[in-house]
Write an enzyme that holds these catalytic residues in place. Structure first.
Site, short mmCIF file in Angstrom:
data_model
loop_
_atom_site.label_atom_id
_atom_site.label_comp_id
_atom_site.label_asym_id
_atom_site.label_seq_id
_atom_site.Cartn_x
_atom_site.Cartn_y
_atom_site.Cartn_z
N GLY A 1 29.34 70.02 -77.47
CA GLY A 1 28.67 70.34 -79.06
C GLY A 1 26.97 69.13 -78.17
N GLU B 1 26.33 62.76 -78.23
CA GLU B 1 27.06 63.09 -79.25
C GLU B 1 26.25 64.02 -79.63
OE1 GLU B 1 29.62 64.55 -79.34
OE2 GLU B 1 31.55 62.68 -80.17
N ASP C 1 31.73 62.42 -87.49
CA ASP C 1 31.39 63.63 -88.44
C ASP C 1 32.60 62.11 -89.71
OD1 ASP C 1 31.96 65.15 -91.18
OD2 ASP C 1 33.28 66.11 -90.34
N LYS D 1 26.99 62.50 -90.26
CA LYS D 1 27.10 62.46 -91.03
C LYS D 1 28.17 61.13 -91.91
CE LYS D 1 28.52 67.27 -90.73
NZ LYS D 1 29.16 68.17 -91.04
N VAL E 1 27.16 72.47 -90.49
CA VAL E 1 25.79 72.40 -89.60
C VAL E 1 25.99 73.32 -88.09
CG1 VAL E 1 24.42 71.27 -90.34
CG2 VAL E 1 25.36 70.36 -88.90
N ASP F 1 28.57 74.00 -83.37
CA ASP F 1 29.30 75.87 -82.84
C ASP F 1 29.04 75.88 -83.78
OD1 ASP F 1 31.26 73.85 -82.62
OD2 ASP F 1 32.49 75.24 -82.22
P1 IMP Z 1 34.58 62.86 -85.93
O1 IMP Z 1 35.86 62.70 -85.26
O2 IMP Z 1 35.19 63.94 -87.94
O3 IMP Z 1 33.32 62.43 -86.24
O4 IMP Z 1 34.27 64.93 -85.35
C1 IMP Z 1 33.39 64.99 -84.57
C2 IMP Z 1 33.39 66.65 -83.98
O5 IMP Z 1 33.48 67.58 -84.69
C3 IMP Z 1 31.79 66.77 -83.52
O6 IMP Z 1 31.81 66.21 -82.30
C4 IMP Z 1 31.65 67.99 -83.82
O7 IMP Z 1 32.62 68.64 -82.65
C5 IMP Z 1 32.38 68.78 -84.87
N1 IMP Z 1 31.73 68.56 -86.64
C6 IMP Z 1 32.02 67.65 -86.65
N2 IMP Z 1 30.74 68.19 -88.27
C7 IMP Z 1 30.47 69.79 -87.41
C8 IMP Z 1 29.32 70.57 -88.17
O8 IMP Z 1 28.53 70.76 -88.67
N3 IMP Z 1 29.23 71.54 -87.10
C9 IMP Z 1 29.73 71.70 -86.08
N4 IMP Z 1 30.79 71.29 -85.77
C10 IMP Z 1 30.58 69.69 -86.17
MG MG Z 2 31.93 67.41 -80.44
#
Ligand code: IMP
Ligand code: MG
Length: 186
Positions: free
Chosen positions: A47, A103, A107, A135, A157, A163
């Site tokens: 990403g 990054e 999320d 986020k 998004v 993606d």
């Molecule tokens: P986390 O471990 O929950 O912070 O997830 C992070 C990863 O989830 C990112 O690197 C993305 O690959 C994916 N991700 C989270 N939200 C989105 C989104 O809205 N669109 C696309 N990928 C997302």
């Molecule tokens: Mg990612």
């Protein structure tokens, strides 16, 4: 193929807004690291790739780039479990170097927290995080983030590296998915 128009609910961040903000981040990083002699940007595949390639062109201090790929255990494509496994490791030693982790989006923060732990163990001189999107309200674990492109609300998004089921990373803007319409098309 323009079929994304069928489930694009809105363009959240335009191409122009992205390039303006990426320029600003590049300037800020160049300023912060002007005394650094050994800066390396680490991009988390996949990403962060579009963001990295634009960001590095906006950075005026010498720097190396590296890539790392991680996979979350036991998670669906839209939720992250927290546990990560490195599926592609760095090709270089980061010991005693200034590292910026690049990054696409933070999320829950679990992926980032695990990656930071892995990198920290390799004893870099410094370690900071630069994310295009944050986020913030979804955060489940505290992670130190120095550079943020845009703070966004809790919407799924896609585009500009992000993606939607592995597609649409090439779109030049960040768009919001209309989940209902997308589901019905599949
Ligand atoms: P986390 O471990 O929950 O912070 O997830 C992070 C990863 O989830 C990112 O690197 C993305 O690959 C994916 N991700 C989270 N939200 C989105 C989104 O809205 N669109 C696309 N990928 C997302
Ligand atoms: Mg990612």
């Amino acid at each position: 193929m323009e079929n994304y128009l069928e489930f694009l609910s809105e363009i959240l961040i335009t191409k122009d807004q992205l390039s303006t903000r990426v320029e600003e981040l590049g300037k800020q990083i160049s300023d912060d690291y002007k005394a650094s002699t050994d800066l390396v940007l680490i991009c988390i595949l996949r990403g962060g790739v579009l963001f990295l390639t634009d960001l590095m062109r906006a950075i005026t201090v010498p720097h190396a780039i590296e890539f790392m790929a991680v996979e979350s255990y036991g998670s669906g494509s839209r939720e992250s479990s927290g546990q990560v496994r490195i599926s592609h490791d760095l090709n270089t030693d980061i010991h005693d170097r200034d590292v910026i982790l690049v990054e696409d989006i933070i999320d829950s923060g679990h992926t980032l927290a695990s990656v930071l732990e892995l990198l920290c163990a390799r004893k870099p001189k410094s370690l900071e995080v630069c994310t295009l999107l944050d986020k913030f309200e979804r955060r489940e674990i505290e992670v130190p983030v120095k550079y943020v492109g845009f703070t966004i609300s809790n919407k799924f998004v896609f585009g500009y590296g992000l993606d939607l089921d592995d597609l649409y990373r090439n779109l030049p803007f960040v768009g919001v998915v209309d989940e209902e319409k997308y589901k019905n098309l599949k």
